[in-house]
Scaffold this motif. Sequence first.
Motif, short mmCIF file in Angstrom:
data_model
loop_
_atom_site.label_atom_id
_atom_site.label_comp_id
_atom_site.label_asym_id
_atom_site.label_seq_id
_atom_site.Cartn_x
_atom_site.Cartn_y
_atom_site.Cartn_z
N ASP A 1 0.94 -1.24 0.05
CA ASP A 1 0.09 -0.17 -0.02
C ASP A 1 0.83 1.30 -0.12
N SER A 2 1.88 1.38 -0.65
CA SER A 2 2.65 2.55 -0.59
C SER A 2 3.54 2.42 -2.04
N PRO A 3 3.67 3.69 -2.51
CA PRO A 3 4.24 3.84 -3.99
C PRO A 3 5.46 3.08 -4.01
N ASP A 4 6.08 2.72 -5.25
CA ASP A 4 7.12 1.98 -5.49
C ASP A 4 8.37 2.73 -5.09
N LEU A 5 9.44 2.15 -4.58
CA LEU A 5 10.51 2.92 -4.42
C LEU A 5 11.62 2.45 -5.66
N VAL A 6 11.82 3.33 -6.57
CA VAL A 6 12.51 3.15 -7.73
C VAL A 6 14.11 3.25 -7.52
N PHE A 7 15.13 2.33 -7.58
CA PHE A 7 16.71 2.70 -7.56
C PHE A 7 16.86 2.13 -8.83
N ALA A 8 17.73 3.28 -9.51
CA ALA A 8 18.51 3.00 -10.71
C ALA A 8 19.90 3.25 -10.66
N GLU A 9 20.70 2.51 -11.46
CA GLU A 9 22.16 2.68 -11.40
C GLU A 9 22.59 3.84 -11.72
N GLN A 10 22.40 4.99 -11.16
CA GLN A 10 22.70 6.45 -11.41
C GLN A 10 23.25 7.16 -10.15
N LEU A 11 23.26 8.33 -9.93
CA LEU A 11 23.76 8.84 -9.27
C LEU A 11 22.67 9.13 -7.67
N MET A 12 22.95 8.83 -6.55
CA MET A 12 22.04 8.98 -5.66
C MET A 12 22.65 9.76 -4.45
N GLN B 1 17.86 10.95 -6.65
CA GLN B 1 18.69 10.12 -7.60
C GLN B 1 18.52 11.13 -8.88
N TYR B 2 19.59 11.13 -9.69
CA TYR B 2 19.72 11.71 -10.94
C TYR B 2 20.58 11.12 -11.90
N GLU B 3 20.53 11.13 -13.13
CA GLU B 3 21.57 10.72 -14.14
C GLU B 3 22.86 11.42 -13.94
N ARG B 4 23.79 10.45 -14.22
CA ARG B 4 25.16 11.15 -14.10
C ARG B 4 25.40 12.38 -15.38
N LEU B 5 25.81 13.36 -14.90
CA LEU B 5 25.53 14.42 -16.00
C LEU B 5 26.65 14.26 -17.07
N GLY B 6 26.20 14.40 -18.31
CA GLY B 6 27.12 14.54 -19.63
C GLY B 6 27.64 15.81 -19.70
N PRO B 7 28.46 16.26 -20.75
CA PRO B 7 28.88 17.56 -20.98
C PRO B 7 27.65 18.65 -21.37
N LYS B 8 26.63 17.94 -21.99
CA LYS B 8 25.64 18.73 -22.42
C LYS B 8 24.92 19.45 -21.19
#
Length: 444
Positions: free
Chosen positions: A238-249, A256-263
């Motif tokens: 009964d609670s929202p999913d926690l999503v873990f992605a292989e990115q920065l945390m 969490q967010y993606e590793r940042l590219g030069p852009k």
Amino acid sequence: MTGYIHVEKAREHNLKSITLDIPRERLVVVTGPSGSGKSTLVFDTIFAEGQRRYIESLSSYARRFLGRLDKPDVEKITGLPPAISIEQKGRSKNPRSTVGTTTEIHDYLRLLYANVGTPHCIKCGRPMEQLTAESAARLLLDENGGDRVFVFAPVIRGEVGRHEDVFQNLLENGFVRVRVDGTILDIEGVSLDGRKKHDIDVVVDRLELHQRNRERLINSLETALESGNGQAIVAREDSPDLVFAEQLMCPRCGIQYERLGPKAFSYNTPKGACPECNGLGVKFDIDPKKVVPDESLTLREGALKPWSHSPESWPMRFLEVLSEKAGFSLDTPWRELSREAKDVILWGHPRYTVSFEYKSKECRGGNETIRVTRKWEGMIPRLRRHLRDTKAEWYRQHIASEFASKTVCPACGGKKLRPENLAVTGGSLSIDQVTAMTIREALD
Ligand SMILES: [Zn+2]
Ligand SMILES: [Zn+2]
């Protein structure tokens, strides 16, 4: 270092073996009739020699990719610092450009920050970490101790079909249960509607979040990240999913967010630009000082400039009703009104729905009574809405010139980049702090 760039016997193109000294750290203008060799001297001789020396200073490996630059035809040049050139033609009209971006120096900075910068959490300022099963487990045990959870790996997202091959594959890999569109099912015997879109997660584990299960949790998260293409889902009842992605945390907040590219370090790209001001660093917005330019006036005298020309019609009637509800007077000079009254007038209040009647002068000889009921959105949101939505260009321009000003963007503080990107540092500085420096400061 001398105070001059000394050029001796420049003979490139039509230059007649000229010798001259150009003062350094000054703005120097080279003038002359067309064809007299201004560009030959400045671009083809002085700048070309500066570029050539810069490239000579690189390793032979790097030079292989750059091609050879011929030495300009000149006896010698001394006192020449590193050179950049900006041509006047073809200069883009992009308001985001600076000397740093035009000369591509900013591109090198972006590469540098993307590769060696340290990202920081935008919430608490701690350094971000690459998410691993271990760091995810640590966060889960700290925050959600005691809960019974499922660990899933996402397999299918919103794809039409019966997905029989997917289930077959999962069975062969030793999995027995799945979550299909939110319902846990045994894989054996699943039959989906082939015409509908489905979400499928495979159940990797079900366990209690407790220190004694730490190893097992890490293993399950690892399996999930592997099977789920770099994503793992942890779900409580009964609670929202926690999503873990292989990115920065952030190890503390879980942001969490993606590793940042030069852009991401360019405010000329959507990935990098501050979403609030689109990378301009300034916002064109309604300016309270222009809405109430003269604070000595009362509301009845027209303190609210957008409504100052209509003392007889509905705005004044409206203000009367609003003033009774909110408890202020139309005959008090604006500057003496309470903070609350000013806020209600300028920024609105969800509690104040105002109903009133007035006789329209514009309609049918002023005989018609018009009944109005509206929630008061506030003068500034109202003008913003008009600025944004109006179809009439003349009206938009009227509002823009009368009531709006350029202000520093509140989201990025004028720094043009997304907050995540500003939170990346090289040494102790973020990219905007480096680009805000003068050349001399950057040297230090
Ligand atoms: Zn944090
Ligand atoms: Zn901004």
